[in-house]
Design an enzyme around this catalytic site. Structure first.
Site, short mmCIF file in Angstrom:
data_model
loop_
_atom_site.label_atom_id
_atom_site.label_comp_id
_atom_site.label_asym_id
_atom_site.label_seq_id
_atom_site.Cartn_x
_atom_site.Cartn_y
_atom_site.Cartn_z
N TYR A 1 2.36 1.10 3.21
CA TYR A 1 1.66 1.57 4.42
C TYR A 1 2.61 1.55 5.62
O TYR A 1 3.07 0.48 6.03
CB TYR A 1 0.45 0.66 4.61
CG TYR A 1 -0.45 0.92 5.79
CD1 TYR A 1 -0.55 2.15 6.43
CD2 TYR A 1 -1.29 -0.10 6.25
CE1 TYR A 1 -1.42 2.35 7.50
CE2 TYR A 1 -2.16 0.08 7.31
CZ TYR A 1 -2.21 1.31 7.93
OH TYR A 1 -3.08 1.50 8.98
N CYS B 1 -11.35 0.90 7.83
CA CYS B 1 -11.89 -0.42 8.17
C CYS B 1 -13.40 -0.37 8.13
O CYS B 1 -14.01 0.69 8.28
CB CYS B 1 -11.45 -0.82 9.57
SG CYS B 1 -9.67 -0.93 9.69
N ASP C 1 -5.52 9.29 15.34
CA ASP C 1 -5.94 9.61 13.98
C ASP C 1 -7.45 9.80 13.92
O ASP C 1 -7.95 10.74 13.31
CB ASP C 1 -5.49 8.47 13.05
CG ASP C 1 -5.68 8.80 11.59
OD1 ASP C 1 -5.69 9.99 11.23
OD2 ASP C 1 -5.79 7.85 10.78
#
Ligand code: ADP
Ligand code: SF4
Length: 690
Positions: free
Chosen positions: A170, A28, A266
């Site tokens: 995804y 992002c 993550d």
């Protein structure tokens, strides 16, 4: 190169070939569909810097997957293709492959902009928006499932037409329908999509098959899968269902992109996770598939990258943050300059702007997000327009960055620092628990300055205005930093705290002095920390003091301890660590008064007072900018003894290290320019009326 040759081997991914093993995984950035030119420039510079694959962020495939107010990619219809084409062109210009992460966010999209009904495996409260939105999903009907499959297929066709080489299915981060369908927490369906794992995998399998069928001859099909949610038996585990899922689908995609879920796991910060931290979870994947595997773990060291490849953990070295901090990391390794990599410090300031729908920024790389709007390049800077020699006073992040960038422009620079050690606040704060990697802000700049003939560093040189003017310098950058206020004044009450002058009341600076000196001046047991700063320092001092055996109470007017660290995905970890260390956390209370052996707090809700015993109090309120030198030099600017004088960084306005680095960089870029304060200092993307 030599030892690192393996990193530059091409890797076949289905019908495509990645030119090397450097893979910028989707991330992002707050540019997305609103700022496509800025996005393309940012991604293009990564391709230029040697990343063999450069991916988008999550890209919504339909208005029922509307992630607003977050600014992500958007491929709802053909009109969205030209914006994305800007990116693929920029990436292809440098010989890299472009990847797109197609996303139907399911229950993670609140659809606040589109106002369409959110959909998910079952009817439940949406997780998107602020996370606690008062709205539920519709349990997907068979018709919905067929629709999503068609939308994904159409998006794949449009992605191909936009020039993408790799198209994602995804199923990670908990953020998408395919993963939500895998999850027993979200999928309680009784049809062929629920129940057994084979049934829960069905939707992901169909999406992969549809995508292969639509574009598989032209593009590589990637699967991004969360192989562990770090929830134990409540979630997907690497040695449980993830092994079965990868086993079932092993050869179906052309590429496996695997990681831990959710996003805070993550993208764990360096305070909580080391380089390569995902290896124990992802390393099984290669044993189950012949297809290439990419994974992340904040790899910044080429040795660690080579090791991950040689040990058979990964085929491609995935990176988001290391590619943000240094878009030219691969090129530096290729050219034998690995020691010049601008290493990510793992602070997540780059993450923090996404939930605020703002363009990405980075502590280490002040050009991140500024490639298009200011025309900044991370490795190139305009050559000086004058022979001016510049004096920089203050060797913190602002001063070091100003000196480095001015030196890069070709100016002769003298940097003077009062302390015996350079690095300012970073040199000191990096001593706090878990912040060692933050030192890279200083180390990288010192390394670069060491290569510049024209920049001289003078530690142990406290400068007065007279000292500065005596040197005959005509251009001065003042980067003298800030100190924590002794009176505890902060944003919540705007008042100095009664009793702040009593014995045993200290500031973070006092405790950092202790750390530097290797001495510890707090002798009493009970410590009250008052945090009206809300970023990391209050919580870090609580951790430090608790580890040293003090009985710590953390008081804050905010509803959460270290409130702002929600944006860096750390708040829950910080709070849990503090609670684990026995720190008592009192939220929504201001510090009203300090007595000789107690403090009085006041509830922000009803002003109810509480008395707490104390031996010491640590006041983490506002910081006071150190402006005296600047003020004393101002007359010299007026009467012509100086040509320029600029105040930067914490001395101008205390903030994040990222703010200070940016300010130092901006000062260097603008040096010698006439700045018109009435002109907007950067370009904006504006849309023509339809
Ligand atoms: P910033 O984040 O803006 O870079 P820091 O507080 O990290 O600010 O660094 C400011 C540095 O300036 C500190 O290391 C401090 O010792 C130094 N400094 C402050 N005043 C003077 C001065 N008069 N002469 C030389 N150095 C100074
Ligand atoms: Fe790394 Fe921090 Fe830059 Fe993000 S902001 S890339 S975590 S240095």
């Amino acid at each position: 190169m030599g030892d690192y040759d393996v990193l530059f081997e091409p890797v076949r991914i289905g019908p495509k070939v990645a030119p090397n093993r450097f893979y910028q995984v989707p991330h992002c950035n707050g540019l997305g569909h609103l700022r496509p030119a800025a996005l393309a420039a940012m991604r293009g510079i990564k391709a230029e810097g040697g990343w063999g694959v450069v991916c988008t962020e999550e890209v919504e495939i339909h208005p029922t997957s509307d992630l607003s107010p977050y600014v992500e990619g958007r491929l709802w219809d053909d009109a969205d293709v030209p914006g994305l084409r800007l990116m693929t062109d920029a990436v292809h210009e440098h010989g890299a492959l472009a990847g797109i992460e197609l996303t139907h966010a399911g229950l993670d999209s609140a659809n606040d902009y589109s106002r369409l009904t959110p959909i998910g495996p079952r009817s439940e409260g949406v997780l998107g928006g602020g996370g606690f939105e008062p709205r539920q999903t519709r349990a997907m009907t068979k018709c919905d499932i067929a629709d999503v499959r068609r939308w994904h297929r159409n998006a794949a066709l449009r992605a191909r037409d936009a020039g993408f080489d790799i198209v994602y299915c995804y199923a990670a981060h908990g953020l998408t329908l395919p993963m939500q369908m895998l999850s027993r927490r979200h999928n309680d369906r009784t049809d062929e999509y629920g129940g057994s794992l084979v049934n829960r995998v069905r939707f992901l399998r169909e999406i992969i098959e549809d995508t292969r069928d639509a574009i598989g001859d032209d593009c590589a099909v990637a699967v991004r899968l969360a192989v562990d949610e770090l929830l134990g038996p409540e979630g997907i585990t690497h040695d449980g269902e993830a092994t079965e899922i990868v086993g079932m689908l092993a050869e179906l995609p052309d590429l496996w992109d695997v990681n831990v879920s959710g996003w805070s796991n993550d993208s764990a910060t360096s305070r909580f996770a080391a380089e390569g931290h995902q290896e124990p979870y992802i390393s099984f994947v290669k044993s189950l598939t012949s297809k290439p595997v990419v994974g992340v773990g904040r790899y910044t060291s080429p040795d660690a990258m080579v090791s991950a490849v040689r040990r058979g953990v990964l085929d491609l070295i995935g990176a988001a943050r290391p590619s943000i901090a240094d878009p030219h990391l691969p090129r530096k390794i290729r050219e034998g300059n690995a020691d010049r990599i601008r290493e990510c410090i793992g602070c997540n300031i780059c993450v923090a702007t996404d939930p605020k729908s703002l363009p990405i920024r980075c502590t280490q790389n002040p050009t991140m997000g500024e490639e298009w709007r200011r025309g900044w390049h991370p490795e190139r800077i305009e050559v000086r327009r004058s022979t001016a020699e510049v004096m920089v006073v203050g060797g913190g992040p602002a001063g070091l960055e100003a000196a480095r960038a001015l030196g890069e422009r070709g100016h002769r620079v003298q940097l003077l620092e009062a302390r015996t050690r350079l690095g300012g606040r970073v040199d000191r704060e990096a001593l706090l628990p878990g912040l060692a990697a933050w030192r890279r802000v200083v180390d990288w700049r010192l390394g670069e300055i060491g290569r510049l003939d024209g920049v001289e560093l003078y530690p142990a040189s406290p400068m007065s205005a007279e000292d500065v003017l005596d040197t005959g310098t005509r251009d001065v950058v003042v980067a003298t930093g800030a100190v924590w206020r002794r009176d505890g004044r902060g944003r919540s009450t705007g008042r100095a705290i009664d009793g702040h002058g009593l014995p045993g009341v200290v500031t973070p600076d006092d405790l950092l002095d202790d750390l530097v000196a290797g001495a510890w001046s707090l002798t009493g047991e009970r410590v009250v920390i008052y945090d009206d700063d809300h970023y990391v320092v209050g919580g870090l001092l609580a951790e430090l003091l608790a580890r040293r055996g003090h009985e710590v109470v953390l008081v804050t007017p905010a509803p959460l301890a270290s409130y702002w660290t929600q944006y860096t995905l750390e708040q829950e970890r910080i709070e849990s660590r503090l609670r684990g260390l026995g720190v008592r956390i009192r939220t929504r209370e201001t510090l009203a008064a300090i007595g000789p052996d107690h403090v009085v707090t006041t509830s922000v809700l009803d002003s109810a007072p509480t008395t707490l015993d104390r031996d010491h109090v640590v006041l983490v309120g506002d910081r006071a900018p150190v402006t005296d030198l600047h003020e004393e030099l101002l007359p010299a600017l007026s009467d012509g003894r100086l040509d320029s004088l600029r105040l930067v960084g914490d001395a101008d306005a205390p903030g994040l290290i990222a703010h200070a680095v940016f300010a130092g960089h901006l000062a260097a870029r603008e040096f010698g320019d006439e700045i018109d304060p009435d002109v907007v200092p950067f370009r904006r993307e504006r849309f023509a009326a339809p």
